[in-house]
Design an enzyme around this catalytic site. Structure first.
Site, PDB file in Angstrom:
ATOM      1  N   GLU A 117       0.688   9.455  -9.583  1.00 30.74           N
ATOM      2  CA  GLU A 117       2.066   9.322  -9.802  1.00 30.74           C
ATOM      3  C   GLU A 117       3.151  10.602  -9.845  1.00 30.74           C
ATOM      4  O   GLU A 117       4.250  10.473  -9.668  1.00 30.74           O
ATOM      5  CB  GLU A 117       2.421   8.789 -11.413  1.00 30.74           C
ATOM      6  CG  GLU A 117       1.476   7.396 -11.392  1.00 30.74           C
ATOM      7  CD  GLU A 117       2.188   6.262 -10.642  1.00 30.74           C
ATOM      8  OE1 GLU A 117       3.349   6.344 -10.322  1.00 30.74           O
ATOM      9  OE2 GLU A 117       1.433   5.118 -10.600  1.00 30.74           O
ATOM     10  N   ASP A 258      -3.379   0.477  -1.172  1.00 28.45           N
ATOM     11  CA  ASP A 258      -2.155   0.402  -0.201  1.00 28.45           C
ATOM     12  C   ASP A 258      -1.397   1.686   0.464  1.00 28.45           C
ATOM     13  O   ASP A 258      -1.391   1.730   1.607  1.00 28.45           O
ATOM     14  CB  ASP A 258      -0.988  -0.339  -1.453  1.00 28.45           C
ATOM     15  CG  ASP A 258      -0.750   0.437  -2.542  1.00 28.45           C
ATOM     16  OD1 ASP A 258      -1.472   1.561  -2.768  1.00 28.45           O
ATOM     17  OD2 ASP A 258      -0.269  -0.257  -3.332  1.00 28.45           O
ATOM     18  N   GLU A 351       2.081 -10.533 -10.038  1.00 34.06           N
ATOM     19  CA  GLU A 351       1.238  -9.542  -9.611  1.00 34.06           C
ATOM     20  C   GLU A 351       0.177 -10.048  -8.752  1.00 34.06           C
ATOM     21  O   GLU A 351      -0.338  -9.211  -7.919  1.00 34.06           O
ATOM     22  CB  GLU A 351       0.835  -8.790 -10.992  1.00 34.06           C
ATOM     23  CG  GLU A 351       1.819  -7.775 -11.699  1.00 34.06           C
ATOM     24  CD  GLU A 351       2.300  -6.598 -11.071  1.00 34.06           C
ATOM     25  OE1 GLU A 351       2.502  -6.673  -9.899  1.00 34.06           O
ATOM     26  OE2 GLU A 351       2.161  -5.614 -12.001  1.00 34.06           O
ATOM     27  N   GLU A 372       8.296  -3.716  -3.599  1.00 35.56           N
ATOM     28  CA  GLU A 372       7.767  -3.879  -2.117  1.00 35.56           C
ATOM     29  C   GLU A 372       8.180  -4.900  -1.180  1.00 35.56           C
ATOM     30  O   GLU A 372       8.543  -4.715   0.037  1.00 35.56           O
ATOM     31  CB  GLU A 372       6.165  -4.162  -2.194  1.00 35.56           C
ATOM     32  CG  GLU A 372       5.613  -2.784  -2.877  1.00 35.56           C
ATOM     33  CD  GLU A 372       5.725  -2.324  -4.124  1.00 35.56           C
ATOM     34  OE1 GLU A 372       5.599  -1.276  -4.629  1.00 35.56           O
ATOM     35  OE2 GLU A 372       6.149  -3.128  -5.046  1.00 35.56           O
TER      36      GLU A 372
END
Length: 575
Positions: A117, A258, A351, A372
């Site tokens: 992050e 991902d 989710e 996304e």
């Protein structure tokens, strides 16, 4: 090689596909300009309340109108939202925030931070703002873009992450203490994305600062994952970075994996790197073979290929956008339309969504305003101009305004079935969701530049072309200008080649042909070796300079004698 050429060809086709603005959209009566303004208003509603109620904390808590530290303690939302300000055209606030960050952000703090992050949000946000600062009217240093306060901050943040990479495998720990390095007793289990999502930021840092260590550790981590893929070509979800044993063996394209796939593609484009692209294309085959059913992607066991979870996760919605980047637009559209049906069912993407049952999964009914699906719509709209993509944008604006807007900002949706909210506004809402929505509705934004506009900047290493478009978004939607990676070359031999080429070009302009020669006094004799040593080139830099001295692209259809590409490759006719 053929696949690579196809990929580059399709990339160029994507750029070349310039349909008249508003094709089809107007026919369906969607007012793009009014949605663009609603997105702008959405940004400021959230941003102003963050400044008023939450700064200097990382994030706004929109239900209680206060702030909290979440990923560290560095005013994260401000760093994450900085380049969005410029994309919305607000140069004065951009300049003010640059000054605030320079004075107020300190990475010498006793905080346990997520390596992943911190990289994508902080390092990525600072690099992007650094590269855009001249465009935003900031007075830049003489050495810019090879130096500058935001670049120094990005480098300082990235250095704090380097201790995590000191493992036997080169795969990093997931958490690092910014003051003390990796804590004793830190878990060695990291998710795949937490290992493979560094090359965009770290290679950019290495190219701008001249220190190869960042790109080297990022590449080593990527290669370690590649080396540990299963016999059927898949990677799992979590791996032990000490022993290289897979701890979670679910293979898919969503959470935990991902952005590893995303960064193989984006790293390949950014660095013009065949090896990264061929890795992705191999994975792509395995993903199609084992996880794809009816344009949905399921989760399978990485060694056997048997289905482990027939669920769609909202994080997977980046995949159609990624497919469009390699030119696979038809497949991308089909998968996108599947995901869009889920959005229409709930007014957001839960989710987890159980594909056979067609409903949410218990305890995974939330939608934290993720970007996304909108991100994929933006890419696909650039490629196809299909008005359906604008309709998703419209639905997103209506949904977010209707369900999630509160007096103090926008709140995470805890449950899409009854629209209960959570007291959180993730920094990616302003970094990504709002940015991609705005770019979907703003066809003339500078980010969409097709190369017809550019700036020439004089650096200590010669002139360089910037802001010509082709921006690569990191996985937090921070745009990196790929041309900037060619501005700060400290490699002597490449400089000679270009200078020599220019001399040849100007001296023989009237003749049809010329060849590229090294200056005789810099031949491969002792003299050249001494010069190389003197320029203190590190092995990594030597390796890279060899790699980039021959171009990946060749454009036989163009009949120029010499072609100098925007990205600094040199094209020669052999005709």
């Amino acid at each position: 090689g053929a696949a690579m050429q196809r990929f580059l060809g399709s990339l160029l086709c994507l750029w070349a596909l310039r349909l008249p603005a508003g094709t089809g959209a107007a026919a369906r009566g969607l007012d793009v300009a009014s949605y663009r303004e609603r997105v702008r208003a959405m940004f400021y509603h959230a941003y102003e309340h963050y400044l008023e109620s939450a700064f200097p904390y990382d994030e706004l808590r929109p239900l209680t109108c206060d702030g909290q530290d979440t990923w560290g303690s560095f005013s994260l939302t401000l760093i994450d939202a900085l380049d969005t300000l410029l994309i919305l055209g607000n140069v004065s606030e951009f300049q003010r925030v640059v000054n605030v960050l320079q004075e107020g952000v300190d990475f010498d703090i006793d905080v346990n931070a997520s390596v992943f992050e911190t990289n994508i949000r902080v390092v990525g946000g600072l690099l992007s703002a650094h590269l855009l600062s001249r465009k935003a009217g900031v007075e830049v240093e003489a050495g810019w873009p090879c130096s500058g306060p935001l670049l120094r901050m990005a480098e300082e943040a990235a250095r704090k992450l380097l201790p995590a990479f000191q493992t036997p495998t080169g795969m990093p720990y997931g958490t690092v203490n910014l003051l003390h390095g990796v804590n004793p007793g830190e878990t060695p289990v990291t998710c795949t994305a937490g290992i493979g999502t560094f090359i965009v930021e770290f290679a950019t840092l290495s190219h701008l600062t001249g220190d190869p260590v960042f790109e080297d550790v990022a590449r080593k981590a990527l290669k370690a994952l590649w080396k540990n893929r299963s016999d059927i070509g898949l990677v799992g979800n979590h791996i032990d970075v000490i022993t290289a044993k897979w701890v979670a063996q679910d293979a898919g394209i969503g959470a935990g994996v991902d952005s590893y796939f995303e960064y193989l593609v984006k790293g390949a484009i950014l660095l013009q790197d065949k090896e990264l692209m061929s890795m992705f294309l191999e994975y792509n085959k395995a993903i199609k073979n084992y996880t794809k059913f009816d344009d949905w992607y399921l989760w399978v066991q990485m060694y056997k290929g048997t289905v482990s979870m027939p669920v769609f996760q909202s994080l997977e919605a980046y995949w159609p956008g990624l497919q469009s980047l390699i030119g696979d637009v038809d497949n991308a559209m089909r998968t996108f339309l599947n995901y869009y049906t889920v959005w229409k069912q709930f007014g957001g993407l839960p989710e987890f969504y159980n594909i056979p049952q067609g409903y949410t999964v218990d305890k995974r009914e939330g939608y934290p305003l993720r970007p996304e699906l909108i991100e994929s719509a933006m890419y696909l709209y650039r490629a196809t101009r299909d008005p359906t993509l604008l309709e998703l944008g419209r639905d997103a604006v209506e949904s977010i305004e209707k369900i999630s807007k509160v007096d103090c900002g926008f709140a995470t949706i805890k449950d899409l079935r009854d629209h209960r909210l959570d007291n959180r506004m993730e920094s990616f809402f302003l970094a990504e969701t709002v940015k991609y929505l705005y770019l979907l509705f703003d066809p003339d934004n500078f980010i969409h530049n097709d190369g017809s506009d550019f700036d020439v900047v004089v650096t200590p290493y010669g002139e360089c072309v910037l802001d010509a478009g082709g921006y690569i978004f990191n996985t937090e939607a921070h745009p990196i200008d790929p041309a900037a990676l060619h501005c700060c070359r400290k490699r002597r031999e490449e400089q000679w080649e270009v200078e020599d080429l220019m001399r040849e070009f100007y001296s023989r302009r009237k003749t049809k042909k010329f060849t590229l020669k090294r200056p005789p006094d810099h031949g491969e004799g002792e003299n050249a070796k001494d010069l190389k040593d003197a320029s203190s080139e590190k092995a990594g830099e030597k390796r890279n300079s060899k790699k980039s001295s021959h171009s990946l692209l060749s454009c036989p259809s163009q009949s120029f004698n010499s072609k100098l590409a925007v990205l600094g490759q040199v094209f020669l006719d052999n005709t």
